[in-house]
Design a protein around this motif. Sequence first.
Motif, PDB file in Angstrom:
ATOM      1  N   PRO A  39      -0.036   4.777   7.265  1.00 62.19           N
ATOM      2  CA  PRO A  39       1.062   4.029   6.634  1.00 62.19           C
ATOM      3  C   PRO A  39       1.208   2.579   7.113  1.00 62.19           C
ATOM      4  CG  PRO A  39       1.757   6.278   7.020  1.00 62.19           C
ATOM      5  CD  PRO A  39       0.398   6.156   7.623  1.00 62.19           C
ATOM      6  N   PRO A  40       1.030   2.269   8.412  1.00 61.12           N
ATOM      7  CA  PRO A  40       1.155   0.858   8.817  1.00 61.12           C
ATOM      8  C   PRO A  40       0.096  -0.057   8.220  1.00 61.12           C
ATOM      9  CG  PRO A  40       1.411   2.304  10.716  1.00 61.12           C
ATOM     10  CD  PRO A  40       0.916   3.158   9.591  1.00 61.12           C
ATOM     11  N   HIS A  41      -0.991   0.524   7.695  1.00 63.60           N
ATOM     12  CA  HIS A  41      -2.056  -0.269   7.087  1.00 63.60           C
ATOM     13  C   HIS A  41      -1.805  -0.535   5.602  1.00 63.60           C
ATOM     14  CE1 HIS A  41      -4.540   1.983  10.320  1.00 63.60           C
ATOM     15  NE2 HIS A  41      -4.127   0.824  10.806  1.00 63.60           N
ATOM     16  N   ALA A  42      -0.759   0.061   5.047  1.00 66.37           N
ATOM     17  CA  ALA A  42      -0.495  -0.058   3.606  1.00 66.37           C
ATOM     18  C   ALA A  42       0.429  -1.235   3.324  1.00 66.37           C
ATOM     19  CB  ALA A  42       0.122   1.230   3.067  1.00 66.37           C
ATOM     20  N   ASN A  43       0.287  -1.804   2.117  1.00 67.56           N
ATOM     21  CA  ASN A  43       1.193  -2.858   1.688  1.00 67.56           C
ATOM     22  C   ASN A  43       2.409  -2.242   0.990  1.00 67.56           C
ATOM     23  OD1 ASN A  43       0.318  -2.119  -0.883  1.00 67.56           O
ATOM     24  ND2 ASN A  43      -1.087  -3.848  -1.084  1.00 67.56           N
ATOM     25  N   HIS A  44       3.231  -3.088   0.406  1.00 66.58           N
ATOM     26  CA  HIS A  44       4.454  -2.594  -0.218  1.00 66.58           C
ATOM     27  C   HIS A  44       4.202  -1.914  -1.561  1.00 66.58           C
ATOM     28  CE1 HIS A  44       3.518  -6.673  -1.262  1.00 66.58           C
ATOM     29  NE2 HIS A  44       4.426  -6.760  -2.204  1.00 66.58           N
ATOM     30  N   HIS A  45       2.904  -1.776  -1.942  1.00 65.79           N
ATOM     31  CA  HIS A  45       2.571  -1.044  -3.167  1.00 65.79           C
ATOM     32  C   HIS A  45       2.025   0.346  -2.856  1.00 65.79           C
ATOM     33  CE1 HIS A  45       2.833  -5.135  -4.508  1.00 65.79           C
ATOM     34  NE2 HIS A  45       1.698  -5.460  -3.959  1.00 65.79           N
ATOM     35  N   GLY A  46       1.776   0.621  -1.574  1.00 63.04           N
ATOM     36  CA  GLY A  46       1.192   1.904  -1.190  1.00 63.04           C
ATOM     37  C   GLY A  46      -0.315   1.854  -1.082  1.00 63.04           C
ATOM     38  N   ASN A  47      -0.937   0.697  -1.452  1.00 66.82           N
ATOM     39  CA  ASN A  47      -2.385   0.533  -1.297  1.00 66.82           C
ATOM     40  C   ASN A  47      -2.688  -0.004   0.105  1.00 66.82           C
ATOM     41  OD1 ASN A  47      -2.422   1.139  -4.015  1.00 66.82           O
ATOM     42  ND2 ASN A  47      -2.720  -0.974  -4.666  1.00 66.82           N
TER      43      ASN A  47
END
Length: 302
Positions: free
Chosen positions: A188-196
């Motif tokens: 999760p910490p590697h994801a952006n605010h879109h979930g990608n």
Amino acid sequence: RDDPSPMEVSVCRAVLAAHAGPRGAVGAGSLLCWMDTAACLAAEKHAGVSCVTASMDDIQFEEAARVGQIITIKAKVNRAFRTSMEVGIKVTVQDVLTDVEKTVSVAYATYIAKPAGGGKAELEPVQPLSAEDHLEHSLANERRRIRLGYFQVLHNLMQESNKEDTFEEEGAVSTDHTHVQSIELVLPPHANHHGNTFGGQIMAWMETVASISASRLCRSHPILKSVNMFKFWGPSFVGDRLVFNAVVNNTFHNSVEVGVRVEAYSCEEWIKDQPRHISSAFLIFSAVNDQGEPIPFPRVRP
């Protein structure tokens, strides 16, 4: 910042010890993450919807930023097309003791508008304000044409190359020696605010594995000088396994080109060995000794 352009985002960061590499300069991976963040903010400021990174190209690194200095990243939308836009990025560093400011990097990124619900967003055209804005607006169209033709040109060159050529040079190092593979689990910490997976994070991982590959030839800490293009062919998501493969393509006395390919796997794809090619790039490194003198790279044998 004072009176920012409607199309511009400006971000300041203090360079801390945690950001520095082995030579005391900010790591290129951290810098790429910051550049992608600022550019995405500028893209979304214009689009009014979520945006994702399609590519970042023409990246040149001219100066090193060191601990205690202040980095400013300015990102501005140069031109909007139907569903994509070009964002110009300029990174400068300021020494707080001397007040001297230098340019660290310049790059151009392409972002695609991704509104909620999966539809397509028709972007409003950019209204240039200054003479410089008008120039960048015109050049953006030409750069887009070059980007679209680049991959076809590269494909044609690969088709025309003679794969049966033999290479014989005494003392040349096999490129097998430079092959580096790394596997990252997207959390999760590697994801952006879109979930990608955040594009800047992928670029940082690519820089790391490419740097290790280059270091196997120079026996020093390579310095990233430029990137041909970070191209994102598709998304990856939290839970994916990303496999990074880097290898030296060629050396040019005081510089080296490293190619990196990134493939993504979901849990099911991992078991079935069905990778998704999501990104590629060519990175150029140099290296210096403790006296700051360039280190020559040995010739390589493909």
